[in-house]
Write a protein that holds these residues in place. Structure first.
Motif, PDB file in Angstrom:
ATOM      1  N   PHE A 230      52.966  54.752  30.350  1.00 25.99           N
ATOM      2  CA  PHE A 230      53.082  53.619  29.431  1.00 25.99           C
ATOM      3  C   PHE A 230      54.353  52.810  29.733  1.00 25.99           C
ATOM      4  O   PHE A 230      54.323  51.577  29.806  1.00 25.99           O
ATOM      5  N   LYS A 231      55.441  53.513  29.934  1.00 31.88           N
ATOM      6  CA  LYS A 231      56.697  52.844  30.262  1.00 31.88           C
ATOM      7  C   LYS A 231      56.584  52.075  31.577  1.00 31.88           C
ATOM      8  O   LYS A 231      57.079  50.940  31.703  1.00 31.88           O
TER       9      LYS A 231
ATOM     10  N   ALA B  19      51.294  43.396  27.828  1.00 34.31           N
ATOM     11  CA  ALA B  19      50.669  44.666  28.203  1.00 34.31           C
ATOM     12  C   ALA B  19      49.508  44.980  27.267  1.00 34.31           C
ATOM     13  O   ALA B  19      49.459  46.033  26.619  1.00 34.31           O
ATOM     14  N   PHE B  20      48.571  44.074  27.193  1.00 34.74           N
ATOM     15  CA  PHE B  20      47.363  44.261  26.396  1.00 34.74           C
ATOM     16  C   PHE B  20      46.154  44.221  27.326  1.00 34.74           C
ATOM     17  O   PHE B  20      46.075  43.362  28.209  1.00 34.74           O
TER      18      PHE B  20
ATOM     19  N   LYS C 295      47.342  51.351  21.160  1.00 38.81           N
ATOM     20  CA  LYS C 295      47.606  50.061  20.517  1.00 38.81           C
ATOM     21  C   LYS C 295      47.491  48.891  21.482  1.00 38.81           C
ATOM     22  O   LYS C 295      47.444  47.729  21.054  1.00 38.81           O
ATOM     23  N   GLU C 296      47.439  49.187  22.778  1.00 44.42           N
ATOM     24  CA  GLU C 296      47.393  48.122  23.785  1.00 44.42           C
ATOM     25  C   GLU C 296      46.033  47.980  24.455  1.00 44.42           C
ATOM     26  O   GLU C 296      45.856  47.144  25.333  1.00 44.42           O
TER      27      GLU C 296
ATOM     28  N   THR D  89      39.190  62.771  18.882  1.00 44.03           N
ATOM     29  CA  THR D  89      40.326  61.886  18.617  1.00 44.03           C
ATOM     30  C   THR D  89      39.893  60.529  18.079  1.00 44.03           C
ATOM     31  O   THR D  89      40.687  59.830  17.450  1.00 44.03           O
ATOM     32  N   GLY D  90      38.669  60.115  18.389  1.00 44.00           N
ATOM     33  CA  GLY D  90      38.210  58.796  17.981  1.00 44.00           C
ATOM     34  C   GLY D  90      38.831  57.659  18.766  1.00 44.00           C
ATOM     35  O   GLY D  90      38.708  56.495  18.384  1.00 44.00           O
ATOM     36  N   LEU D  91      39.472  57.963  19.880  1.00 44.44           N
ATOM     37  CA  LEU D  91      40.165  56.942  20.669  1.00 44.44           C
ATOM     38  C   LEU D  91      39.258  56.238  21.666  1.00 44.44           C
ATOM     39  O   LEU D  91      39.604  55.168  22.172  1.00 44.44           O
TER      40      LEU D  91
END
Length: 308
Positions: A133-134, A147-148, A168-169, A189-191
């Motif tokens: 992520f970083k 970063a979307f 979130k992205e 997780t539902g992700l």
């Protein structure tokens, strides 16, 4: 660590000898354990678990020729090589570097799934998703882009740790993993909008051209010897300007080796060549460890590449 794989011989007496041998092995009486395992294989010549364990013990006892013979017998007894005997033959120098058996990876992570997150995060200090992520933020900031991402693929998604870091992205996540039990954990997780049980290369080949804005692989390509086929498919699946972000283990050389932990270590020079050969543009390559082993950071790389 995951529970140890056991494949019954179908012979109750041989299986019982194996159980006794394992008890002796765990107590440190390797010679007696080896004797019992030899008896088990005499009773059941195609007893893969006994041959594999015998190979491990003979290796520890320093009898490398006998260890190689036992590992070969284990692989012959189980054509899918669910124990990963072929990997031990590579480590012993008996076989050349080759791809990891898919059935071995599936069996490993099916067994690992119930304890995966606790073992990886708590015991090994796993930080791969945060590093990815970083790195993606750094690359996007450098070109002044947000970063979307509308559509992302998570290769070797495991239980969903990487998707959680990017949740979130990313609007739409597809997870791919060879282990059905890992997919079950990820589903909870539902992700993910979609989850698929498949080898990462197989999963990529089913995706349309230019169908993803981001592809991530956290601690997954350490189980891939030859990165180029995967990188080619990622390049096909990414939209122009899309990103690939992944972690690897590395070592002081320039090519690819199998490490003692039965994960591949890729040299930085090999990674650069492979990314270029796949038609991608390297955006970031940094030395960074994604996990610990024996309380020490494992040398690693964080890579971000873009599709031109």
């Amino acid at each position: 660590m995951p529970a140890r794989l056991f494949l019954s011989s179908g012979n109750l007496v041989a299986d019982r000898r194996f159980e006794f041998a394992r008890d002796l092995q765990l107590k440190g009486d390797l010679v007696a354990a080896a004797d019992l395992l030899v008896q088990a294989t005499e009773l059941a010549p195609a007893f893969a678990s006994a041959w594999f364990t015998l190979g491990e013990i003979r290796h520890r006892l320093g009898d490398l020729d006998a260890a190689i013979e036992a590992f070969r017998k284990a692989r012959e007894a189980d054509a899918d090589d669910r124990h990963g005997a072929g990997l031990h033959l590579i480590l012993l120098g008996a076989d050349p570097l080759s791809a990891m058996p898919q059935a071995y990876v599936r069996a490993l992570f099916d067994q690992y799934a119930p304890k995966f997150e606790a073992a990886l995060v708590d015991d090994l200090g796993y930080r791969g998703p945060a590093l990815l992520f970083k790195a993606v933020l750094k690359v996007r900031n450098a070109v002044r882009k947000p970063a979307f991402f509308a559509r992302a693929l998570d290769l070797g998604c495991g239980t969903g740790l990487a998707a959680a870091a990017f949740a979130k992205e990313v609007d739409h996540f597809i997870g791919i993993d060879v282990s059905p039990r890992m997919i079950e954990k990820a589903r909870s997780t539902g992700l993910y909008e979609q989850l698929e049980v498949a080898d990462m290369l197989e999963g990529l080949r089913l995706k349309p051209n230019a169908s993803a804005d981001l592809v991530i692989a956290a601690d997954a390509m350490v189980y891939v010897a030859d990165l180029l086929p995967v990188l080619y498919e990622v390049g096909r699946v990414l939209v122009p300007g899309g990103l690939l972000a992944f972690t690897l283990e590395t070592y002081g050389g320039e090519e690819v080796i199998l490490g003692e932990g039965l994960r591949y270590a890729h040299g930085a020079a090999y990674v650069r060549r492979s990314i270029e050969a796949a038609g991608l543009k390297l955006s970031l390559l940094e030395d960074s460890s994604a996990r610990n082993e024996d309380n020490a950071p494992v040398p690693g790389l964080v890579i971000v590449a873009a599709k031109p």
